[in-house]
Every structure is written in structure tokens, then in C-alpha cells.
Design a protein around this motif. Sequence first.
Motif: not given
Length: 200
Positions: A48, A51-52, A123, A127, A131, A144
Motif C-alpha cells: 500500500d 503505491y502511495l 489496490t 489508492w 488520493s 493518509v
Amino acid sequence: MITDFLQGVVLGFGAAVPLGPINILIMNEALKFYKNGVAVGVGAMSADTTYLLIILFGLTYYINNETVLAWLAYLGAIFLLYMAYLIYKNRDRSIKRIQTDTKGSLIKHYIKGYALTLLSPYTIIFWISVSTFSVQSRYPLVVVCGMLFAILVWITVMPYFIHKTKHLISNTLYSKVAVISALIMAFFAVSMVVHEVFKN
């Protein structure tokens, strides 16, 4: 700021709690060793975070396209089927025997959680949606942080509860749970492929 953090916490639990492949894997590993379940959860959380970071550095274009999502769906499905096979394969082994075989392999379980989450196109979509939502809030970073906090709480508390109640599970029941878990993971794998093939 507190409101933004609480919004993130709610979103985090909303993402972490529903039954899915990663939670099934965490539960199965927590029945053997608490640390194994946590390692899977930390691996998923790391994916996670990956990807953030990709979103944070503005690299969304390279992952949010049909080709990448299709490859992730197919690779993710293959990996899910492999995990389902391993769970089904060990369905008739006693929990004590499995504990002996799996002790001290935290890195392997971390990789399982990381790969399973990283190879899921859902996923990425999740995200990216988050976002977009967080940017609209006053303190996006706080949102977040709230999400990551909630996920961290879930991946530590849930496997602890599962591990502490494992004495209530007989070997026969464990075998049935393993079969059901394998079937659910296989279902998710097939669903990913079907969705990808017929989405157009």
C-alpha cells in the motif's frame, strides 16, 4: 486536523476489514504463529505504501493504464491460485505440525503479503481514489496517516485475536476452514480474470 485523521481512520478500517484474499491469508497464518500473520499484514501494508509513494511522486500514469492493470490482474490471479493451492495442500496437517514447519520464516510471509497486495489492480484503483479524496481535504497527509494507522491496528490486533482463539479450533475444523479459504481465494482469482476479460 483531528477530523481529517478520523476520516482517514474510518477509510483505513473500511479498506482493511472486509473479507478478501489478504485477510484470509493473515487468518490462516495467524492460526500457526501470530508473527506470521503480522508479517503478511506488514507486507500488504508495505505494498500500500509503495503505491502511495508512486502516487505522491506523480507516477500514476505508468500504473493506471489498461495494459498494466491487465498484467497485474493476470499475475495476481496466478499468485492467488498458488496461495489457494498451498492452503488446500496443507488442509489435513495438524496445526502443531504446521507450526513447526513454518517457524522462523517471517520474510517469506512478508513477501507473500507484499506480492499479493502489489499484484492486485484493485489496490491501485483504491489508492488513486483515496488520493483524490485526501487532496480535497484540508490536511491530506493527516488523512493518509489516519488510514495507515487504522491498517496497522487491524493487521496487529486481528491476527492476535485469531491466534489466541486457535485452541478452540480442532484439526477437523481447521481442515474445513482451509478448504473454504482456498475456495474463496480461487474465487477471487477467477473473478479478477473474468472482470479483466469481459470489462470491455
